[in-house]
Write a protein that holds these residues in place. Structure first.
Motif, PDB file in Angstrom:
ATOM      1  N   ARG A 124       0.850  -1.200   0.000  1.00  0.00           N
ATOM      2  CA  ARG A 124       0.000   0.000   0.000  1.00  0.00           C
ATOM      3  C   ARG A 124       0.883   1.246   0.000  1.00  0.00           C
ATOM      4  NH1 ARG A 124      -3.598  -1.043   5.136  1.00  0.00           N
ATOM      5  NH2 ARG A 124      -4.224   1.105   4.675  1.00  0.00           N
ATOM      6  N   VAL A 125       1.549   1.474  -1.128  1.00  0.00           N
ATOM      7  CA  VAL A 125       2.536   2.543  -1.208  1.00  0.00           C
ATOM      8  C   VAL A 125       1.908   3.916  -0.983  1.00  0.00           C
ATOM      9  CG1 VAL A 125       4.285   3.621  -2.670  1.00  0.00           C
ATOM     10  CG2 VAL A 125       3.945   1.143  -2.759  1.00  0.00           C
ATOM     11  N   ALA A 126       0.696   4.122  -1.472  1.00  0.00           N
ATOM     12  CA  ALA A 126       0.051   5.426  -1.295  1.00  0.00           C
ATOM     13  C   ALA A 126      -0.257   5.706   0.170  1.00  0.00           C
ATOM     14  CB  ALA A 126      -1.232   5.484  -2.121  1.00  0.00           C
ATOM     15  N   ASP A 127      -0.599   4.660   0.919  1.00  0.00           N
ATOM     16  CA  ASP A 127      -0.916   4.832   2.336  1.00  0.00           C
ATOM     17  C   ASP A 127       0.325   4.854   3.211  1.00  0.00           C
ATOM     18  OD1 ASP A 127      -3.641   4.788   1.716  1.00  0.00           O
ATOM     19  OD2 ASP A 127      -3.778   2.616   1.956  1.00  0.00           O
ATOM     20  N   PHE A 128       1.353   4.105   2.792  1.00  0.00           N
ATOM     21  CA  PHE A 128       2.583   3.996   3.588  1.00  0.00           C
ATOM     22  C   PHE A 128       3.780   4.261   2.679  1.00  0.00           C
ATOM     23  CE2 PHE A 128      -0.559   1.060   5.419  1.00  0.00           C
ATOM     24  CZ  PHE A 128      -0.732   1.662   6.661  1.00  0.00           C
ATOM     25  N   PRO A 129       4.010   5.526   2.346  1.00  0.00           N
ATOM     26  CA  PRO A 129       5.066   5.885   1.399  1.00  0.00           C
ATOM     27  C   PRO A 129       6.457   5.664   1.988  1.00  0.00           C
ATOM     28  CG  PRO A 129       4.099   7.853   2.361  1.00  0.00           C
ATOM     29  CD  PRO A 129       3.255   6.712   2.825  1.00  0.00           C
ATOM     30  N   PRO A 130       7.468   5.583   1.104  1.00  0.00           N
ATOM     31  CA  PRO A 130       8.846   5.366   1.550  1.00  0.00           C
ATOM     32  C   PRO A 130       9.584   6.663   1.850  1.00  0.00           C
ATOM     33  CG  PRO A 130       8.765   5.256  -0.820  1.00  0.00           C
ATOM     34  CD  PRO A 130       7.352   5.513  -0.366  1.00  0.00           C
ATOM     35  N   ALA A 131       8.863   7.708   2.174  1.00  0.00           N
ATOM     36  CA  ALA A 131       9.476   9.027   2.325  1.00  0.00           C
ATOM     37  C   ALA A 131      10.558   9.066   3.389  1.00  0.00           C
ATOM     38  CB  ALA A 131       8.391  10.060   2.646  1.00  0.00           C
ATOM     39  N   ASN A 132      10.469   8.193   4.401  1.00  0.00           N
ATOM     40  CA  ASN A 132      11.456   8.191   5.482  1.00  0.00           C
ATOM     41  C   ASN A 132      12.518   7.117   5.312  1.00  0.00           C
ATOM     42  OD1 ASN A 132       9.798   6.006   5.928  1.00  0.00           O
ATOM     43  ND2 ASN A 132       9.800   6.205   8.159  1.00  0.00           N
ATOM     44  N   ALA A 133      12.490   6.394   4.197  1.00  0.00           N
ATOM     45  CA  ALA A 133      13.364   5.229   4.042  1.00  0.00           C
ATOM     46  C   ALA A 133      14.845   5.583   4.145  1.00  0.00           C
ATOM     47  CB  ALA A 133      13.083   4.535   2.708  1.00  0.00           C
ATOM     48  N   ALA A 153       3.348   6.245   7.960  1.00  0.00           N
ATOM     49  CA  ALA A 153       1.915   6.305   7.665  1.00  0.00           C
ATOM     50  C   ALA A 153       1.598   7.670   7.058  1.00  0.00           C
ATOM     51  CB  ALA A 153       1.095   6.075   8.931  1.00  0.00           C
ATOM     52  N   GLY A 154       1.150   7.676   5.807  1.00  0.00           N
ATOM     53  CA  GLY A 154       0.859   8.931   5.129  1.00  0.00           C
ATOM     54  C   GLY A 154      -0.484   9.523   5.501  1.00  0.00           C
ATOM     55  N   GLN A 155      -1.326   8.727   6.151  1.00  0.00           N
ATOM     56  CA  GLN A 155      -2.646   9.182   6.570  1.00  0.00           C
ATOM     57  C   GLN A 155      -3.167   8.241   7.643  1.00  0.00           C
ATOM     58  OE1 GLN A 155      -4.744   8.996   2.858  1.00  0.00           O
ATOM     59  NE2 GLN A 155      -4.859   6.780   2.831  1.00  0.00           N
ATOM     60  N   ASP A 156      -4.207   8.652   8.339  1.00  0.00           N
ATOM     61  CA  ASP A 156      -4.845   7.759   9.299  1.00  0.00           C
ATOM     62  C   ASP A 156      -5.385   6.542   8.556  1.00  0.00           C
ATOM     63  OD1 ASP A 156      -4.320   9.662  11.195  1.00  0.00           O
ATOM     64  OD2 ASP A 156      -6.383  10.400  11.340  1.00  0.00           O
ATOM     65  N   GLY A 157      -5.236   5.375   9.154  1.00  0.00           N
ATOM     66  CA  GLY A 157      -5.737   4.170   8.492  1.00  0.00           C
ATOM     67  C   GLY A 157      -5.578   2.963   9.382  1.00  0.00           C
ATOM     68  N   THR A 158      -5.387   1.817   8.766  1.00  0.00           N
ATOM     69  CA  THR A 158      -5.241   0.571   9.511  1.00  0.00           C
ATOM     70  C   THR A 158      -4.141  -0.276   8.884  1.00  0.00           C
ATOM     71  OG1 THR A 158      -6.880  -0.609   8.160  1.00  0.00           O
ATOM     72  CG2 THR A 158      -7.696   0.543  10.143  1.00  0.00           C
ATOM     73  N   ILE A 159      -3.575  -1.151   9.710  1.00  0.00           N
ATOM     74  CA  ILE A 159      -2.687  -2.211   9.263  1.00  0.00           C
ATOM     75  C   ILE A 159      -3.218  -3.500   9.858  1.00  0.00           C
ATOM     76  CG2 ILE A 159      -0.353  -3.158   9.258  1.00  0.00           C
ATOM     77  CD1 ILE A 159       0.700  -0.312   9.657  1.00  0.00           C
ATOM     78  N   ALA A 160      -3.558  -4.438   9.001  1.00  0.00           N
ATOM     79  CA  ALA A 160      -4.149  -5.697   9.464  1.00  0.00           C
ATOM     80  C   ALA A 160      -5.372  -5.439  10.348  1.00  0.00           C
ATOM     81  CB  ALA A 160      -3.117  -6.541  10.202  1.00  0.00           C
ATOM     82  N   GLY A 161      -6.122  -4.413   9.996  1.00  0.00           N
ATOM     83  CA  GLY A 161      -7.350  -4.105  10.719  1.00  0.00           C
ATOM     84  C   GLY A 161      -7.177  -3.286  11.970  1.00  0.00           C
ATOM     85  N   ARG A 162      -5.941  -2.959  12.325  1.00  0.00           N
ATOM     86  CA  ARG A 162      -5.690  -2.176  13.531  1.00  0.00           C
ATOM     87  C   ARG A 162      -5.354  -0.734  13.160  1.00  0.00           C
ATOM     88  NH1 ARG A 162      -2.326  -6.076  17.745  1.00  0.00           N
ATOM     89  NH2 ARG A 162      -3.767  -7.852  17.651  1.00  0.00           N
ATOM     90  N   PRO A 163      -5.826   0.219  13.963  1.00  0.00           N
ATOM     91  CA  PRO A 163      -5.653   1.630  13.580  1.00  0.00           C
ATOM     92  C   PRO A 163      -4.200   2.076  13.634  1.00  0.00           C
ATOM     93  CG  PRO A 163      -6.575   1.444  15.788  1.00  0.00           C
ATOM     94  CD  PRO A 163      -6.570   0.054  15.224  1.00  0.00           C
TER      95      PRO A 163
END
Length: 355
Positions: free
Chosen positions: A28-37, A268-278
């Motif tokens: 999910r690159v749009a939700d979790f970008p590599p900006a800090n890689a 995390a580029g925005q509020d969301g979930t990973i494996a259903g967790r916030p």
């Protein structure tokens, strides 16, 4: 999904350990970008930043830390230089360089212990990388300090004085790199010429070269060191690696459980979930890549390491050839100290003697 939070270099990271959750984040690159890689894990001091600025160090997002069209365009160019066919074609050179190193080691063992991390591991990857990308890299005794200092500056937690030392080393490396990139003007001039033809700016080409030259050889050196240490200290293992198939199996297990790159970063580029967790926007994520057969040592998805095939081949061939040419080695002295950074690890030495 997640492990315990961890703090490194003044930053809090939320660990993601479950392999399925790690794949989800990478996918999910749009939700979790590599900006800090590739950003510094420890904020750099003004003095260190001034040294880097004085050398013109500029590291804009291009490949590992980029996404979208620029990333895709750049990746297509770089992938041509690390294709499975080109990687496989390096086998004779890897074996020849390893044999040459083992001959020197064999001669040196008569006088006392030899450090395989110096005399073997670092002798192969840089030369092979340089041939693939069309750049003559500095000798290992010059390149490795630059590489390790760069990793420590960006992925370690050095104090102010140490940062200044590292910054001077990084600046010297960057000046050398800048000159190499400038010299590559056309598509026939290896990777840097191909990147110029693809429309990448000088700053972008230097940024890509900076991290590619480090990752393209130093992380493989580190993996070989881990493999040497584990094989030599496990009863009967070193002798088994003289068999090519067993060496390959050993390296695949090593990648699954104890790679030189055990973790990687996302944000995390925005509020969301990973494996259903916030998960809250801005959360720094530390993704676990190895352990319990994760199968993620080289990442996953559109940012999977382009040098994966080459790194596995090099490690297998170096371990196999060394075990065949140098039977009976044993560790000289206690377990060595390790370099342990946020995303990288390796023993500093692998000191051996004839058994």
């Amino acid at each position: 999904m997640t492990g315990c939070p961890v703090r490194f270099g003044g930053t809090d990271y939320q660990q993601v350990e479950d392999p399925a959750a790690v794949r989800e984040v990478f996918g999910r690159v749009a939700d979790f970008p590599p900006a800090n890689a590739l950003t510094a894990a420890q904020p750099l001091s003004r003095a260190a930043l001034d040294v880097l600025a004085g050398a013109g160090v500029s590291l804009p997002p291009v490949l590992a830390s980029a996404s979208g069209e620029l990333h895709a365009r750049t990746r297509r160019v770089v992938a041509r230089f690390f294709s499975p066919g080109r990687s496989a074609a390096t086998e004779p050179a890897i074996v020849a360089r390893t044999i040459a190193a083992t001959e020197r080691i064999r001669a040196g063992l008569g006088a006392g212990p030899v450090d395989l991390a110096t005399e073997l591991s670092r002798q192969v990857p840089a030369a092979v990388l340089g041939e693939l990308i069309g750049v003559t890299l500095p000798p290992p005794e010059v390149l490795q300090p630059w590489s390790r200092d760069s990793l420590e500056l960006f992925w370690g937690a050095p104090d102010g004085d140490r940062q200044l030392q590292l910054a001077h080393s990084v600046a010297t490396f960057y000046r050398w790199l800048h000159a190499q990139v400038l010299a590559c003007e056309g598509p026939a001039d290896g990777l840097f010429g191909a990147l110029r033809a693809a429309g990448l700016s000088l700053r972008q080409r230097c940024s890509l070269g900076f991290f590619l030259i480090i990752a393209g050889q130093e992380t493989t050196v580190q993996l070989i060191n881990i493999g040497l240490l584990r094989a030599i200290t496990r009863t009967g293992c070193w002798a088994e690696l003289a068999d090519r198939d067993r060496a390959g199996h050993f390296v695949r297990r090593l990648l699954a459980t104890e790679s030189s790159v055990p973790a990687w970063r996302r944000i995390a580029g925005q509020d969301g979930t990973i494996a259903g967790r916030p998960v809250v926007r801005g959360t720094e994520l530390l993704l676990r890549l190895t352990g319990d057969d994760h199968g993620l040592a080289f990442g996953y998805g559109v940012h999977r390491c382009l040098g994966a095939t080459l790194a596995e081949l090099e490690t297998t061939l170096v371990l196999h050839t060394a075990a065949r040419e140098l039977p009976g080695l044993e560790l000289a002295g206690p377990e060595p100290d390790w370099i342990r950074l946020l995303c990288f690890q390796t023993p500093r030495t692998v000191l051996v003697r004839a058994g």
